[in-house]
Design a protein around this motif. Structure first.
Motif, PDB file in Angstrom:
ATOM      1  N   MET A 149     -42.141  19.827  48.900  1.00  0.00           N
ATOM      2  CA  MET A 149     -42.707  18.786  47.844  1.00  0.00           C
ATOM      3  C   MET A 149     -43.826  19.353  46.970  1.00  0.00           C
ATOM      4  O   MET A 149     -43.958  18.955  45.998  1.00  0.00           O
ATOM      5  CB  MET A 149     -43.129  17.417  48.673  1.00  0.00           C
ATOM      6  N   ILE A 150     -44.603  20.245  47.724  1.00  0.00           N
ATOM      7  CA  ILE A 150     -45.494  21.069  47.193  1.00  0.00           C
ATOM      8  C   ILE A 150     -45.005  21.794  46.010  1.00  0.00           C
ATOM      9  O   ILE A 150     -45.470  21.982  44.780  1.00  0.00           O
ATOM     10  CB  ILE A 150     -46.390  21.949  47.865  1.00  0.00           C
ATOM     11  N   GLN A 151     -43.817  22.378  46.205  1.00  0.00           N
ATOM     12  CA  GLN A 151     -43.191  23.371  45.000  1.00  0.00           C
ATOM     13  C   GLN A 151     -42.642  22.150  43.894  1.00  0.00           C
ATOM     14  O   GLN A 151     -42.758  22.660  42.843  1.00  0.00           O
ATOM     15  CB  GLN A 151     -42.190  23.985  45.831  1.00  0.00           C
ATOM     16  N   LEU A 152     -42.033  21.239  44.408  1.00  0.00           N
ATOM     17  CA  LEU A 152     -41.531  20.204  43.146  1.00  0.00           C
ATOM     18  C   LEU A 152     -42.833  19.887  42.549  1.00  0.00           C
ATOM     19  O   LEU A 152     -42.606  19.652  41.109  1.00  0.00           O
ATOM     20  CB  LEU A 152     -40.791  18.925  43.801  1.00  0.00           C
ATOM     21  N   GLU A 153     -43.646  19.243  43.209  1.00  0.00           N
ATOM     22  CA  GLU A 153     -45.010  18.807  42.516  1.00  0.00           C
ATOM     23  C   GLU A 153     -45.483  19.916  41.555  1.00  0.00           C
ATOM     24  O   GLU A 153     -45.882  19.514  40.542  1.00  0.00           O
ATOM     25  CB  GLU A 153     -46.043  18.357  43.504  1.00  0.00           C
ATOM     26  N   THR A 154     -45.487  21.143  41.939  1.00  0.00           N
ATOM     27  CA  THR A 154     -46.318  22.092  41.041  1.00  0.00           C
ATOM     28  C   THR A 154     -45.068  22.501  39.915  1.00  0.00           C
ATOM     29  O   THR A 154     -45.650  22.533  38.630  1.00  0.00           O
ATOM     30  CB  THR A 154     -46.389  23.469  42.034  1.00  0.00           C
ATOM     31  N   GLY A 155     -43.853  22.480  40.476  1.00  0.00           N
ATOM     32  CA  GLY A 155     -42.960  22.579  39.187  1.00  0.00           C
ATOM     33  C   GLY A 155     -43.162  21.486  38.081  1.00  0.00           C
ATOM     34  O   GLY A 155     -43.101  21.688  36.802  1.00  0.00           O
ATOM     35  N   TYR A 156     -43.320  20.209  38.619  1.00  0.00           N
ATOM     36  CA  TYR A 156     -43.467  19.367  37.845  1.00  0.00           C
ATOM     37  C   TYR A 156     -44.646  18.959  36.808  1.00  0.00           C
ATOM     38  O   TYR A 156     -44.520  18.942  35.453  1.00  0.00           O
ATOM     39  CB  TYR A 156     -43.256  17.769  38.660  1.00  0.00           C
ATOM     40  N   GLN A 157     -45.704  19.708  37.398  1.00  0.00           N
ATOM     41  CA  GLN A 157     -47.151  19.795  36.699  1.00  0.00           C
ATOM     42  C   GLN A 157     -46.867  20.655  35.634  1.00  0.00           C
ATOM     43  O   GLN A 157     -47.513  20.674  34.351  1.00  0.00           O
ATOM     44  CB  GLN A 157     -48.101  19.839  37.645  1.00  0.00           C
ATOM     45  N   GLU A 158     -46.314  21.774  35.794  1.00  0.00           N
ATOM     46  CA  GLU A 158     -46.313  22.924  35.106  1.00  0.00           C
ATOM     47  C   GLU A 158     -45.206  22.914  33.770  1.00  0.00           C
ATOM     48  O   GLU A 158     -45.228  23.655  32.900  1.00  0.00           O
ATOM     49  CB  GLU A 158     -46.298  24.271  35.904  1.00  0.00           C
ATOM     50  N   ALA A 159     -44.303  22.160  34.200  1.00  0.00           N
ATOM     51  CA  ALA A 159     -43.184  22.037  33.361  1.00  0.00           C
ATOM     52  C   ALA A 159     -43.650  21.343  31.954  1.00  0.00           C
ATOM     53  O   ALA A 159     -44.137  20.348  31.732  1.00  0.00           O
ATOM     54  CB  ALA A 159     -41.758  21.184  33.976  1.00  0.00           C
ATOM     55  N   GLU A 160     -42.779  22.129  30.710  1.00  0.00           N
ATOM     56  CA  GLU A 160     -43.030  21.406  29.413  1.00  0.00           C
ATOM     57  C   GLU A 160     -42.234  20.285  29.294  1.00  0.00           C
ATOM     58  O   GLU A 160     -42.514  19.205  28.540  1.00  0.00           O
ATOM     59  CB  GLU A 160     -42.717  22.457  28.484  1.00  0.00           C
ATOM     60  N   VAL A 161     -40.812  20.283  29.731  1.00  0.00           N
ATOM     61  CA  VAL A 161     -39.842  19.106  29.692  1.00  0.00           C
ATOM     62  C   VAL A 161     -39.965  18.405  30.992  1.00  0.00           C
ATOM     63  O   VAL A 161     -39.397  18.649  32.222  1.00  0.00           O
ATOM     64  CB  VAL A 161     -38.721  19.583  29.388  1.00  0.00           C
ATOM     65  N   LYS A 162     -40.292  16.996  31.151  1.00  0.00           N
ATOM     66  CA  LYS A 162     -40.447  16.200  32.080  1.00  0.00           C
ATOM     67  C   LYS A 162     -40.630  14.760  31.926  1.00  0.00           C
ATOM     68  O   LYS A 162     -40.602  14.329  30.588  1.00  0.00           O
ATOM     69  CB  LYS A 162     -41.686  16.601  32.885  1.00  0.00           C
ATOM     70  N   GLY A 163     -40.218  13.779  32.954  1.00  0.00           N
ATOM     71  CA  GLY A 163     -40.456  12.565  32.677  1.00  0.00           C
ATOM     72  C   GLY A 163     -40.286  11.766  33.822  1.00  0.00           C
ATOM     73  O   GLY A 163     -39.988  12.157  35.061  1.00  0.00           O
ATOM     74  N   GLU A 164     -40.253  10.354  33.716  1.00  0.00           N
ATOM     75  CA  GLU A 164     -40.246   9.629  34.952  1.00  0.00           C
ATOM     76  C   GLU A 164     -38.923   8.597  34.799  1.00  0.00           C
ATOM     77  O   GLU A 164     -38.789   8.075  33.741  1.00  0.00           O
ATOM     78  CB  GLU A 164     -41.575   8.663  35.188  1.00  0.00           C
ATOM     79  N   HIS A 165     -38.487   8.146  36.068  1.00  0.00           N
ATOM     80  CA  HIS A 165     -37.401   7.183  36.210  1.00  0.00           C
ATOM     81  C   HIS A 165     -36.280   7.510  34.876  1.00  0.00           C
ATOM     82  O   HIS A 165     -36.125   6.691  34.258  1.00  0.00           O
ATOM     83  CB  HIS A 165     -37.963   5.981  35.881  1.00  0.00           C
ATOM     84  N   PRO A 166     -35.579   8.607  35.013  1.00  0.00           N
ATOM     85  CA  PRO A 166     -34.652   9.117  33.983  1.00  0.00           C
ATOM     86  C   PRO A 166     -33.480   7.872  33.982  1.00  0.00           C
ATOM     87  O   PRO A 166     -32.971   7.661  35.156  1.00  0.00           O
ATOM     88  CB  PRO A 166     -34.301  10.316  34.375  1.00  0.00           C
ATOM     89  N   GLN A 167     -32.841   7.859  32.954  1.00  0.00           N
ATOM     90  CA  GLN A 167     -31.642   7.137  32.724  1.00  0.00           C
ATOM     91  C   GLN A 167     -30.636   8.261  32.221  1.00  0.00           C
ATOM     92  O   GLN A 167     -30.967   9.454  31.801  1.00  0.00           O
ATOM     93  CB  GLN A 167     -31.788   6.112  31.590  1.00  0.00           C
ATOM     94  N   LEU A 168     -29.239   7.907  32.123  1.00  0.00           N
ATOM     95  CA  LEU A 168     -28.367   8.796  31.992  1.00  0.00           C
ATOM     96  C   LEU A 168     -28.457   9.613  30.486  1.00  0.00           C
ATOM     97  O   LEU A 168     -28.315  10.910  30.393  1.00  0.00           O
ATOM     98  CB  LEU A 168     -26.813   8.099  31.666  1.00  0.00           C
ATOM     99  N   GLU A 169     -29.082   8.740  29.505  1.00  0.00           N
ATOM    100  CA  GLU A 169     -29.437   9.225  28.201  1.00  0.00           C
ATOM    101  C   GLU A 169     -30.399  10.221  28.315  1.00  0.00           C
ATOM    102  O   GLU A 169     -30.369  11.127  27.649  1.00  0.00           O
ATOM    103  CB  GLU A 169     -29.877   8.047  27.155  1.00  0.00           C
ATOM    104  N   ASP A 170     -31.588  10.189  29.137  1.00  0.00           N
ATOM    105  CA  ASP A 170     -32.483  11.126  29.189  1.00  0.00           C
ATOM    106  C   ASP A 170     -31.683  12.485  29.776  1.00  0.00           C
ATOM    107  O   ASP A 170     -32.132  13.647  29.329  1.00  0.00           O
ATOM    108  CB  ASP A 170     -33.387  10.831  30.249  1.00  0.00           C
TER     109      ASP A 170
END
Length: 417
Positions: free
Chosen positions: A192-213
């Protein structure tokens, strides 16, 4: 007395991780999701140590340290937790006293060790100051010893036979259970720390994605789109507008390997990549059309499960594993929406059929022809006696794939109800 910890981080995932790491009686944990609220906790809660994220809303890490040191005049140890470790940490150490840093991702043991090191240094400093102060008259030696022995004796009587809070059994049983769970818990926290770090550093990211995202993100460039929550992770490999492979954190390529074995009736060697599975299938003369069809079902099912995760987020990691890319097997982004819609419609129709215990499937007569091994197995079980639920029990972990095939055979007339 438990160590009072104030952890300030705007990530809910990090809050959960802190709760998992500091979950015993040694720690008294207070959480805050922004620097402004954190300052109020510093004034009222008076923590022994502060765990601080660098990037936060309202008051960032640098502003927070400046206020604590220069305005509140507090020398509380501050442990900076950041993915920008050396770039940021050294600057903080040079600017503020009694501060250290730890990089993300970190192991649970590492953060505890770093905390103890900082708290130990503070205690040594306090003892040095105390030694320099004028000595006060001591209480009689005998009196102090007797009082101490009495206190320890009473404490022993109170705790020696106290049942465990966790199990209600002897404390050694609880210790054994906790010890057996620790390695698994440590792996989960690290993941989970690796995922959280990847999320914070990523340029492309978001929350609650839909298929269109998902389509928008995977239409351009290349990489791995990671969709996750605290319980599960799904990874989608994409390149040049094509989705080449999808897998969940728990199954890797094992799930699609099992599906191919049931559909084709062949036995595959255990592998780590989709390319290796494909090579084995081709060596056994399995057609690209059958591989593509099975791949599409597997992928749409994976997308459907991923999109139904609660409190999910996503980010793109540009480090793609080319061993999971097969040039001839993929889903084009232009076709993903319509293909996924067909999958959902077919799934809904099939569910109406297979969950009705009063419907007894029976083979319509034709059992030879261009059927997969899975379809032949289903046809042989549709004898007019078993209902759909009883038939599906024969397929174990591949119930969903068997359900899909059963419904397809019904809808195309090879099985009648």
């Amino acid at each position: 007395m438990p160590t009072r910890i104030l952890a300030i981080d705007d990530s809910e995932t990090m809050h959960r991780l802190f709760k998992m790491i500091f979950d015993d009686n040694e720690y008294d944990l207070t959480l805050s999701d922004n620097g402004e609220e954190g300052l109020e906790f510093v004034k009222n809660y008076k923590p022994d140590i502060i765990l601080l994220d660098f990037i936060m809303p309202k008051v960032n890490g640098f502003q927070f340290c400046k206020i604590v040191r220069n305005e509140l005049n507090l020398d509380i140890p501050i442990l900076l937790i950041t993915s920008k470790a050396e770039d940021v940490g050294e600057k903080f150490i040079a600017k503020f006293a009694n501060i250290d840093y730890i990089p993300k991702p970190f192991q649970p043991d590492e953060i505890i060790e770093k905390m103890e090191e900082m708290l130990g240094a503070k205690e040594e400093q306090a003892e040095t100051v105390q030694e320099e102060e004028p000595e006060t008259p001591e209480e009689p030696f005998v009196s102090e010893t007797l009082e101490g022995e009495k206190s320890m004796s009473e404490e022993s009587i109170e705790t020696e036979y106290e049942p465990s809070v966790l199990t209600g059994e002897a404390p050694d049983l609880e210790s054994k259970i906790i010890k057996s769970l620790q390695p698994h818990l440590r792996k989960l926290i690290q993941k989970m720390i690796q995922l959280e770090t990847g999320y914070q550093e990523a340029e492309v990211k978001g929350e609650h994605p839909q298929l269109e995202d998902l389509i928008r993100v995977m239409r351009n460039g290349e990489g791995v789109l990671n969709l996750f929550n605290f319980e599960k992770t799904f990874s989608f490999n994409f390149k040049d507008g094509k989705l080449f492979f999808a897998k969940s954190s728990k199954s890797g390529v094992e799930q699609i390997s099992e599906i191919f074995q049931h559909v084709t009736g062949v036995t595959l060697f255990k592998t780590d990549t989709f390319a290796e599975i494909y090579e084995q299938l081709k060596a056994m003369d399995i057609s690209d059309a059958q591989i593509q069809s099975t791949f599409e079902y597997y992928t749409y099912n994976m997308i459907n499960t991923a999109l139904n995760l609660e409190e999910s987020r996503y980010f793109v990691d540009e480090n793609i594993d080319n061993r999971d890319i097969v040039d001839s097997v993929y889903i084009n982004m232009d076709n993903l929406k319509s293909g996924f819609s067909d999958y959902l419609e077919e799934k809904a129709e099939i569910n109406k059929i297979v969950y009705d215990d009063n419907l007894i499937p029976q083979a319509a007569g034709q059992t030879e022809g261009n059927f997969s091994e899975l379809e032949r197995k289903i046809l042989s079980l549709c004898d007019g006696k078993r209902n759909a639920g009883q038939i599906l029990k024969f397929f174990g972990n591949n119930t969903q794939m068997a359900k899909n095939s059963l419904g397809t055979l019904i809808l195309t007339g090879f099985i009648k109800i």
